[in-house]
Design a protein around this motif. Structure first.
Motif, mmCIF file in Angstrom:
data_model
loop_
_atom_site.group_PDB
_atom_site.id
_atom_site.type_symbol
_atom_site.label_atom_id
_atom_site.label_comp_id
_atom_site.label_asym_id
_atom_site.label_seq_id
_atom_site.Cartn_x
_atom_site.Cartn_y
_atom_site.Cartn_z
ATOM 1 N N GLU A 256 20.628 -67.924 -24.348
ATOM 2 C CA GLU A 256 20.786 -66.601 -24.369
ATOM 3 C C GLU A 256 20.029 -65.665 -23.344
ATOM 4 N N ALA A 257 18.777 -66.026 -22.981
ATOM 5 C CA ALA A 257 18.306 -65.002 -21.696
ATOM 6 C C ALA A 257 18.878 -65.211 -20.755
ATOM 7 N N VAL A 258 19.766 -66.030 -20.376
ATOM 8 C CA VAL A 258 20.619 -66.117 -19.223
ATOM 9 C C VAL A 258 21.481 -64.723 -19.185
ATOM 10 N N LEU A 259 22.007 -64.361 -20.473
ATOM 11 C CA LEU A 259 22.892 -63.278 -20.591
ATOM 12 C C LEU A 259 22.550 -61.877 -20.424
ATOM 13 N N ARG A 260 20.994 -61.954 -20.557
ATOM 14 C CA ARG A 260 20.298 -60.842 -20.597
ATOM 15 C C ARG A 260 19.222 -60.496 -19.530
ATOM 16 N N ALA A 261 18.960 -61.516 -18.624
ATOM 17 C CA ALA A 261 18.117 -61.488 -17.522
ATOM 18 C C ALA A 261 18.801 -60.445 -16.585
ATOM 19 N N MET A 262 17.959 -59.555 -16.132
ATOM 20 C CA MET A 262 18.502 -58.434 -15.207
ATOM 21 C C MET A 262 18.085 -58.865 -13.957
ATOM 22 N N VAL A 263 18.716 -59.888 -13.443
ATOM 23 C CA VAL A 263 18.524 -60.618 -12.005
ATOM 24 C C VAL A 263 19.475 -60.019 -11.008
ATOM 25 N N CYS A 264 20.192 -58.877 -11.358
ATOM 26 C CA CYS A 264 21.103 -58.017 -10.715
ATOM 27 C C CYS A 264 21.305 -56.773 -11.390
ATOM 28 N N PRO A 265 22.123 -55.773 -10.721
ATOM 29 C CA PRO A 265 22.234 -54.392 -11.483
ATOM 30 C C PRO A 265 23.302 -54.747 -12.590
ATOM 31 N N PRO A 266 22.781 -53.692 -13.500
ATOM 32 C CA PRO A 266 23.558 -53.775 -14.611
ATOM 33 C C PRO A 266 24.965 -53.891 -14.557
ATOM 34 N N SER A 267 25.579 -53.138 -13.716
ATOM 35 C CA SER A 267 27.197 -53.219 -13.649
ATOM 36 C C SER A 267 27.510 -54.666 -13.381
ATOM 37 N N VAL A 268 26.716 -55.244 -12.321
ATOM 38 C CA VAL A 268 26.897 -56.454 -12.035
ATOM 39 C C VAL A 268 27.010 -57.592 -13.109
ATOM 40 N N LEU A 269 25.730 -57.365 -13.650
ATOM 41 C CA LEU A 269 25.629 -58.222 -15.064
ATOM 42 C C LEU A 269 26.849 -58.253 -16.088
ATOM 43 N N ALA A 270 27.266 -56.853 -16.188
ATOM 44 C CA ALA A 270 28.183 -56.570 -17.007
ATOM 45 C C ALA A 270 29.836 -57.366 -16.776
ATOM 46 N N SER A 271 29.944 -57.094 -15.368
ATOM 47 C CA SER A 271 31.256 -58.194 -14.828
ATOM 48 C C SER A 271 30.973 -59.615 -15.059
ATOM 49 N N GLN A 272 29.732 -59.956 -15.000
ATOM 50 C CA GLN A 272 29.386 -61.501 -14.927
ATOM 51 C C GLN A 272 29.535 -62.044 -16.521
ATOM 52 N N LEU A 273 29.049 -61.151 -17.518
ATOM 53 C CA LEU A 273 29.506 -61.574 -18.863
ATOM 54 C C LEU A 273 30.855 -61.560 -19.139
ATOM 55 N N ASP A 274 31.241 -60.567 -18.662
ATOM 56 C CA ASP A 274 32.976 -60.503 -18.695
ATOM 57 C C ASP A 274 33.661 -61.834 -18.292
ATOM 58 N N ARG A 275 33.124 -62.463 -17.196
ATOM 59 C CA ARG A 275 33.585 -63.685 -16.594
ATOM 60 C C ARG A 275 33.305 -64.739 -17.536
ATOM 61 N N LEU A 276 32.025 -64.535 -18.384
ATOM 62 C CA LEU A 276 31.610 -65.829 -19.100
ATOM 63 C C LEU A 276 32.533 -65.843 -20.393
ATOM 64 N N ALA A 277 32.910 -64.590 -20.887
ATOM 65 C CA ALA A 277 33.904 -64.525 -22.018
ATOM 66 C C ALA A 277 35.164 -64.983 -21.818
ATOM 67 N N GLY A 278 35.671 -65.015 -20.538
ATOM 68 C CA GLY A 278 36.968 -65.322 -20.055
ATOM 69 C C GLY A 278 36.922 -66.917 -20.064
ATOM 70 N N VAL A 279 35.707 -67.563 -19.730
ATOM 71 C CA VAL A 279 35.728 -69.110 -19.562
ATOM 72 C C VAL A 279 35.744 -69.655 -20.905
ATOM 73 N N VAL A 280 35.265 -69.134 -22.056
ATOM 74 C CA VAL A 280 35.093 -69.641 -23.323
ATOM 75 C C VAL A 280 36.891 -70.097 -23.572
ATOM 76 N N GLY A 281 37.043 -71.260 -23.917
ATOM 77 C CA GLY A 281 38.325 -71.651 -24.357
ATOM 78 C C GLY A 281 39.106 -72.367 -23.332
ATOM 79 N N MET A 282 38.661 -72.184 -22.105
ATOM 80 C CA MET A 282 39.260 -73.168 -20.702
ATOM 81 C C MET A 282 39.228 -74.426 -21.053
ATOM 82 N N ASP A 283 40.306 -75.212 -20.760
ATOM 83 C CA ASP A 283 40.316 -76.654 -21.112
ATOM 84 C C ASP A 283 39.356 -77.573 -20.280
ATOM 85 N N THR A 284 38.911 -77.137 -19.017
ATOM 86 C CA THR A 284 38.094 -78.106 -18.170
ATOM 87 C C THR A 284 36.494 -77.465 -18.396
#
Length: 280
Positions: free
Chosen positions: A176-204
């Motif tokens: 979970e630390a990966v999801l909260r680590a501020m290694v980028c600006p907050p807006s970039v992390l927000a988009s990254q988290l949205d991307r991860l949410a979209g990955v959940v459920g992919m068949d690959t």
């Protein structure tokens, strides 16, 4: 792993010393050899005692200076043998990050089942361009490597094409630390988290998250990839390790399976990702 590398480096140094001793016109002293090569005596000593890693150019020059140019191929093979396992960032990033990304793209393209664990940042295969850009910028600063950030980002994003072929399966778990680590600006992390949410459920992709509150049978440790249970890639601050020894691979596989026991998937993983997103 580091011990194996050091032993191989010392063995190469011993072979270099043998060549110095067996010069066709008689044994050379270290001072004589350093003078012939135009090197410092300290460099000759470090190479022979395994305290410095030779380059291919160093080995070629050594073979010629000791009157045995035919030994170069043997020396180069020895160097390739242990450098294929431990690849220093200094060498890999000599011309920037793009080449290292291409190497990973090739390795993943030749694998069928890929296991990954990451405790520090989002795995490359799932990064957004902006997130990848932040990571590369920070590591370029750390290693003082050439700034080819945009080329590196393009190479990393190209890897994501592998997610959409039906022959490859990614089994990825992240802390979970990966999801909260501020290694980028907050807006970039927000988009990254949205991307991860979209990955959940992919068949690959099977994406698991180990929540902060989960009971851990192992400390998080460093991130790593396992390719078809035959090769492991992990990294330290100074180097990247590519391991093929069966015992090492088995150890990493056990570590992955142990960490997976603490992971949540599907809707539960979604909840952890969304909680991190709301916290922003």
């Amino acid at each position: 792993m580091t011990t194996d590398y050091q032993q191989a480096r010392e063995a190469l140094g011993q072979r270099l010393r043998e060549l110095r001793f067996s010069h066709p016109d008689g044994r050379l002293t270290g001072a004589q050899l350093s003078q012939r090569l135009g090197w410092s005596a300290a460099k000759v000593s470090k190479l022979e005692n395994g305290r410095q890693t030779a380059t291919a150019d160093d080995l070629r020059a050594w073979a010629h200076a000791t009157g045995q140019p035919e030994a170069f191929e043997e020396l180069r093979s020895r160097l390739a043998g242990f450098e294929s396992h431990i690849r220093s960032w200094r060498r890999q990033l000599a011309s920037g990050h793009r080449a290292a990304q291409d190497a990973h793209n090739t390795a993943q393209a030749h694998a069928t089942v890929l296991h990954a664990w990451e405790s520090s940042w989002v795995v490359g295969i799932l990064q957004t361009p902006d997130y990848a850009r932040s990571i590369f910028t920070r590591f370029s600063e750390l290693h003082r490597s050439p700034r080819d950030v945009e080329d590196a980002v393009r190479a990393r994003i190209k890897r994501q094409e592998l997610l959409y072929t039906g022959t490859r399966r990614y089994r990825i778990i992240m802390w979970e630390a990966v999801l909260r680590a501020m290694v980028c600006p907050p807006s970039v992390l927000a988009s990254q988290l949205d991307r991860l949410a979209g990955v959940v459920g992919m068949d690959t992709v099977e994406l698991g998250i180990v929540p902060f509150g989960a009971s851990l049978k192992l400390p998080p440790g460093s991130g790593f990839w396992i390719y078809d249970e035959r090769q492991v890639v992990t990294e330290t601050w100074h180097s990247e390790l590519w391991l093929e020894d069966a015992d090492n691979v088995a150890t990493y596989m056990r570590a992955w399976k142990t960490l997976e026991e603490s992971a949540v998937y599907g809707a539960d993983a979604h909840n952890v990702i969304n909680a991190a997103r709301r916290a922003l």
